[in-house]
Design an enzyme around this catalytic site. Sequence first.
Site, PDB file in Angstrom:
ATOM      1  N   ARG A 156      37.481  23.699 -18.609  1.00  0.00           N
ATOM      2  CA  ARG A 156      36.290  23.362 -17.949  1.00  0.00           C
ATOM      3  C   ARG A 156      36.296  23.485 -16.533  1.00  0.00           C
ATOM      4  O   ARG A 156      35.631  24.286 -15.619  1.00  0.00           O
ATOM      5  CB  ARG A 156      35.823  21.976 -18.274  1.00  0.00           C
ATOM      6  N   LYS A 187      31.047  21.893 -13.329  1.00  0.00           N
ATOM      7  CA  LYS A 187      30.901  20.549 -12.942  1.00  0.00           C
ATOM      8  C   LYS A 187      31.282  20.696 -11.314  1.00  0.00           C
ATOM      9  O   LYS A 187      32.472  20.483 -10.699  1.00  0.00           O
ATOM     10  CB  LYS A 187      32.184  19.821 -13.378  1.00  0.00           C
ATOM     11  N   GLU A 210      19.904  15.463 -19.333  1.00  0.00           N
ATOM     12  CA  GLU A 210      21.137  14.482 -19.032  1.00  0.00           C
ATOM     13  C   GLU A 210      20.545  13.450 -18.069  1.00  0.00           C
ATOM     14  O   GLU A 210      19.312  13.593 -17.450  1.00  0.00           O
ATOM     15  CB  GLU A 210      22.170  15.135 -17.982  1.00  0.00           C
TER      16      GLU A 210
HETATM   17  C1  COI Z   1      32.685  11.443 -15.037  1.00  0.00           C
HETATM   18  O1  COI Z   1      32.275  11.061 -15.827  1.00  0.00           O
HETATM   19  O2  COI Z   1      33.936  11.544 -15.116  1.00  0.00           O
HETATM   20  C2  COI Z   1      32.021  11.944 -13.869  1.00  0.00           C
HETATM   21  O3  COI Z   1      32.413  12.449 -13.066  1.00  0.00           O
HETATM   22  C3  COI Z   1      30.513  11.362 -13.860  1.00  0.00           C
HETATM   23  C4  COI Z   1      30.362  10.716 -12.469  1.00  0.00           C
HETATM   24  C5  COI Z   1      28.972  10.639 -12.045  1.00  0.00           C
HETATM   25  C6  COI Z   1      31.414   9.593 -12.406  1.00  0.00           C
END
Ligand code: COI
Length: 349
Positions: free
Chosen positions: A93, A195, A231
């Site tokens: 990813r 991401k 989401e």
């Molecule tokens: C994760 O779940 O690792 C994330 O990066 C989400 C974040 C909002 C803490």
Amino acid sequence: MTATAGSLMQKSLPNWDNLSFAFTETDFMYRSYGDKRNVPIWDRGEFAPLADIKVSPAAAFMSYGLGIFEGLKAQRSADGRILLFRPDKNAERFKRSAVRLSLPEFPAHQFVEACVEMVRRNERFVPPVGKGSFYLRPLELAVEPKLGLGPSNLFLVLIYGCPVGSYFTGGAPKGVRLQVLEQGRVAPGGTGYAKCMSNYAGGIYVASQWKEKGFDDVLYLDARHLKYVTETSGSNVFLKRKDGVIVTPSLDDQILPGVTRDSTIQVARSLLGMKVEERPLAIDEVIEEGEELFCTGTAWTLQSVREIVHHGITVKFPVEDARKAILDVVRGIQTGSREDTFGWTVKVR
Ligand code: COI
């Protein structure tokens, strides 16, 4: 910090009984510099004591948000191993997110090796069994000083990590409360499947307003039709219908391909014999057909939703069976108490 022999300053260990999802300093970080004009682009990388980094005030990521990140966890097993969960999936990813942001792909083997070694070097910060996990946060940033908008040549991959507990204060034992928003988390055709920094930045303001009103987070509808759930601020969403079928929004331009989302689907289908559909999930279906609603994410793990509020009407989801059954298996694999038939864990120790 505490002083040890030889005047080496050691970071203090946290109180293992009181871990939350918060940054705390650990011993080591990893860094690798990349230059798009070189072959190979990336240097071999190095581990260094955790410290502030030096970048130009004009570094492109600071003005233009040219940055991506990941999140993955390592946990101790009762028989003394330390297991890192699906780093190859995060590595994949990380590469896909990089392409979307005009950043060079960081080699998957280098990503996985660096993550494994980061856990080893920070081993004393991996929480004891049952107390939490060691969360790794890899980042890739365009660090070239740039005034104009355009692709960069110079990049930095950083990995830091720290021990964490539950994402929600007190663990939200009865599940979270979400406000349904008639707005998208990300733009149609935008960066929603990557991401990247900007996907999260804009949501802080949105969620804060609802957190002040007693909600734990928000549930976004899709930006094209304002009809389908997508989401929360930082997790994927699953519905268990009254007929037992589990539905999660299919991957598209507005859905992040979550590693916990994928693990949930695979465990539910192959190990628990549940029927899971990946397809658009209308908010009306959630309200009319839903029995159980839960969220998935590395930080959130599998988190029950106790209620949502939509157009001022509260809809409750008192059932937690599917989530509990799936979480039990996922946790079992992550902590080595259950056979890892998928080959998901990497033994760090
Ligand atoms: C994760 O779940 O690792 C994330 O990066 C989400 C974040 C909002 C803490």
